[in-house]
Design a protein around this motif. Structure first.
Motif, mmCIF file in Angstrom:
data_model
loop_
_atom_site.group_PDB
_atom_site.id
_atom_site.type_symbol
_atom_site.label_atom_id
_atom_site.label_comp_id
_atom_site.label_asym_id
_atom_site.label_seq_id
_atom_site.Cartn_x
_atom_site.Cartn_y
_atom_site.Cartn_z
ATOM 1 N N ALA A 107 -31.129 37.236 51.559
ATOM 2 C CA ALA A 107 -31.338 38.720 51.570
ATOM 3 C C ALA A 107 -30.910 39.363 52.952
ATOM 4 O O ALA A 107 -31.250 38.739 53.996
ATOM 5 C CB ALA A 107 -32.888 38.721 51.333
ATOM 6 N N PRO A 108 -30.512 40.392 52.636
ATOM 7 C CA PRO A 108 -30.648 41.569 51.604
ATOM 8 C C PRO A 108 -29.340 41.309 50.670
ATOM 9 O O PRO A 108 -29.094 42.322 49.787
ATOM 10 C CB PRO A 108 -30.574 42.753 51.999
ATOM 11 N N ALA A 109 -28.481 40.068 50.719
ATOM 12 C CA ALA A 109 -27.250 40.122 49.999
ATOM 13 C C ALA A 109 -27.532 39.672 48.561
ATOM 14 O O ALA A 109 -28.800 39.345 48.208
ATOM 15 C CB ALA A 109 -26.207 38.894 50.592
ATOM 16 N N GLU A 110 -26.911 40.046 47.657
ATOM 17 C CA GLU A 110 -27.066 40.049 46.199
ATOM 18 C C GLU A 110 -26.659 38.759 45.647
ATOM 19 O O GLU A 110 -25.476 38.349 46.004
ATOM 20 C CB GLU A 110 -26.371 41.229 45.426
ATOM 21 N N VAL A 111 -27.361 37.931 45.248
ATOM 22 C CA VAL A 111 -27.107 36.342 45.172
ATOM 23 C C VAL A 111 -26.807 36.516 43.662
ATOM 24 O O VAL A 111 -27.463 36.579 42.618
ATOM 25 C CB VAL A 111 -28.184 35.484 45.246
ATOM 26 N N HIS A 112 -25.534 35.933 43.299
ATOM 27 C CA HIS A 112 -24.797 35.445 42.190
ATOM 28 C C HIS A 112 -24.750 33.833 41.928
ATOM 29 O O HIS A 112 -24.368 33.180 42.885
ATOM 30 C CB HIS A 112 -23.632 36.217 41.619
ATOM 31 N N LEU A 171 -30.091 27.050 33.860
ATOM 32 C CA LEU A 171 -30.211 28.457 33.664
ATOM 33 C C LEU A 171 -31.498 29.180 34.017
ATOM 34 O O LEU A 171 -31.923 30.207 34.692
ATOM 35 C CB LEU A 171 -29.513 28.822 32.475
ATOM 36 N N ALA A 172 -32.716 28.309 33.468
ATOM 37 C CA ALA A 172 -34.083 28.911 33.344
ATOM 38 C C ALA A 172 -34.534 28.734 34.763
ATOM 39 O O ALA A 172 -35.149 29.556 35.347
ATOM 40 C CB ALA A 172 -34.960 28.015 32.704
ATOM 41 N N GLN A 180 -30.628 37.382 34.695
ATOM 42 C CA GLN A 180 -29.526 36.950 34.017
ATOM 43 C C GLN A 180 -28.121 37.572 34.162
ATOM 44 O O GLN A 180 -27.089 37.102 34.075
ATOM 45 C CB GLN A 180 -29.953 37.003 32.436
ATOM 46 N N GLU A 181 -28.144 38.943 34.372
ATOM 47 C CA GLU A 181 -26.963 39.523 34.726
ATOM 48 C C GLU A 181 -26.247 39.314 35.660
ATOM 49 O O GLU A 181 -24.743 39.186 35.700
ATOM 50 C CB GLU A 181 -27.186 41.271 34.736
ATOM 51 N N ARG A 182 -26.609 38.399 36.726
ATOM 52 C CA ARG A 182 -26.075 37.989 37.893
ATOM 53 C C ARG A 182 -25.597 36.463 37.648
ATOM 54 O O ARG A 182 -25.243 35.923 38.587
ATOM 55 C CB ARG A 182 -26.664 38.287 39.125
ATOM 56 N N ILE A 183 -25.934 35.887 36.405
ATOM 57 C CA ILE A 183 -25.611 34.567 36.202
ATOM 58 C C ILE A 183 -24.237 34.551 35.339
ATOM 59 O O ILE A 183 -24.287 35.095 34.176
ATOM 60 C CB ILE A 183 -26.849 33.926 35.623
ATOM 61 N N ALA A 292 -27.961 34.686 23.184
ATOM 62 C CA ALA A 292 -29.249 35.224 23.035
ATOM 63 C C ALA A 292 -29.175 35.739 24.515
ATOM 64 O O ALA A 292 -30.510 36.785 24.586
ATOM 65 C CB ALA A 292 -30.055 34.225 22.845
ATOM 66 N N GLY A 293 -28.627 35.441 25.521
ATOM 67 C CA GLY A 293 -28.797 35.921 26.870
ATOM 68 C C GLY A 293 -27.985 37.179 27.204
ATOM 69 O O GLY A 293 -27.214 37.809 26.388
ATOM 70 N N SER A 294 -28.281 37.434 28.633
ATOM 71 C CA SER A 294 -27.552 38.594 29.238
ATOM 72 C C SER A 294 -26.648 37.854 30.183
ATOM 73 O O SER A 294 -26.161 38.706 31.129
ATOM 74 C CB SER A 294 -28.476 39.606 29.741
#
Length: 402
Positions: A107-112, A171-172, A180-183, A292-294
């Motif tokens: 943080a504060p970086a966005e982790v993908h 994933l969970a 999920q959008e960053r996975i 089913a996911g994003s």
């Protein structure tokens, strides 16, 4: 620090070694484009995540691992480029507290998070071979049975396999701290696709310019054929636990597998037709999970369902004959002797020779040259008719004169 941190967590046997080598060989070009790949070699990242998760080799004091996580943060935190890319397949073993710690540390970086996934039918043989390369002794039949139903086969086989290959669980775990959008889920291309295709898909998932990535030609994780793998399994039965994990891994990865790879029988694992139904069903479950996911899915999810033509009789390791094993064993023995002969020669202690005068050294050198000349001529006698005739005449002369 940087705006984004991409963390590639495997799954195992999905081209991870290839991708890691490509990233390392492209470090300078990536850095010029604002992307940091920390470490001069992959051990730097491995030690960091082993430190974080508590991984150590069996019976080995790995003092270098301690502090590895801090050293990684010391390198990545000051980076002001657009992103950092990390890769370590052991992170499939991370639990939710580990994931939370990772996200907070960056943080504060966005982790993908990037997860590579592959058709289970192709993973099975690779995973069995990898486990044998760690000292396991399960037969191919035992391994497949345990993966199909972990309640029936060896727990160390089935349970360990799904702890690393259960995409839904991995994933969970990471979703507990990363949306999920960053996975990003990268589907490994089917058999026959060029390796560069996987690199292109990975570049898309991590927002890398493909022009900055150099496809590697290094083969650090080469596989071998069915005969060679069965030989390794039987070697493990003979060795038992007499080597620590570092000794064993050095022997297998630096000595045996390179030698066996050179003589690989060409017989590779193919999913038996009798196993196709349940493997295909697992693939369809994975496709449904992704739909089913994003998640950001890169590649064709249908490649996770094996085609009917991908299964076949193949070669059952249990049917490997003694003659084939003997040939592979001779190759392994030859490679081992050559390796340790060269190793001893490089590291030997040179004996201190008594001093001799210049005249003595010159006379001794002349005698040595004459002896080497005679031996050299004799060794060439089988390839030269005249030298062969001369050698026989010399023997007859020495027999008469003594």
């Amino acid at each position: 620090m940087t705006e984004r941190v991409y963390i590639h967590v495997g799954l195992p046997k999905t081209g991870t070694t290839y991708l890691q080598q490509c990233l390392l060989e492209s470090r300078e070009a990536l850095a010029a484009d604002g992307v940091l790949v920390p470490g001069k070699n992959h051990h730097f990242q491995t030690e960091a995540f082993w430190d974080l998760l508590g991984r150590r080799l069996r019976d080995v004091d790995q003092q270098g691992v301690a502090g590895g996580w801090r050293r990684l943060l010391d390198v990545t935190t000051p980076w002001r480029g657009r992103s950092v890319v990390l890769s370590e397949e052991f992170l499939v073993n991370a639990r939710k507290p580990h994931v939370k710690k990772v996200v907070q540390a960056f943080a504060p970086a966005e982790v993908h998070v990037v997860v590579t996934v592959r058709d289970l039918g192709r993973v099975l043989g690779s995973m069995w071979q990898q486990e044998l390369s760690k000292g396991r002794t399960w037969t191919w039949a035992e391994f497949v049975a345990a993966v199909r139903d972990p309640e029936e086969g060896p727990a160390t086989a089935g349970v360990a396999f799904w702890l690393r290959q259960d995409l839904a669980r991995v994933l969970a775990t990471w979703e507990s701290a990363v949306p999920q959008e960053r996975i990003h889920v990268v589907v490994v291309p089917p058999a026959g696709a060029p390796p560069t295709r996987l690199l292109e898909l990975f570049a898309e998932a991590t927002d890398l310019d493909p022009a900055t990535l150099t496809p590697t030609t290094t083969r650090d994780n080469s596989s071998v054929g069915v005969v060679e793998t069965e030989l390794l399994r039987r070697l493990n039965e003979g060795l038992g636990d007499r080597l620590n994990e570092r000794q064993y891994l050095y022997l297998v990865n630096r000595v045996l597998k390179p030698a066996l790879h050179e003589r690989a029988s060409g017989t590779s694992f193919r999913l038996p037709a009798s196993e196709l139904a349940w493997v295909a069903e697992k693939g369809r479950e994975t496709v449904a999970l992704l739909a089913a996911g994003s998640y950001h899915v890169v590649g064709d999810p249908q490649h996770l369902v094996p085609e009917p033509g991908s299964a076949g009789p193949g070669t059952d390791p249990g049917d490997v004959g003694d003659a084939e094993l003997a040939s592979a064993a001779l190759t392994a023995l030859t490679g081992t002797v050559e390796h340790y002969g060269n190793y001893w020669w490089r590291t030997r202690r040179r004996k201190e020779a008594p001093s001799a005068g210049g005249a003595e050294r010159a006379a001794s050198g002349t005698r040595a040259l004459a002896y080497r000349t005679r031996v050299g001529l004799l060794e060439r006698a089988d390839r030269n008719r005249f030298l062969g005739w001369a050698a026989r005449r010399y023997l007859a002369w020495r027999t008469r004169t003594g």
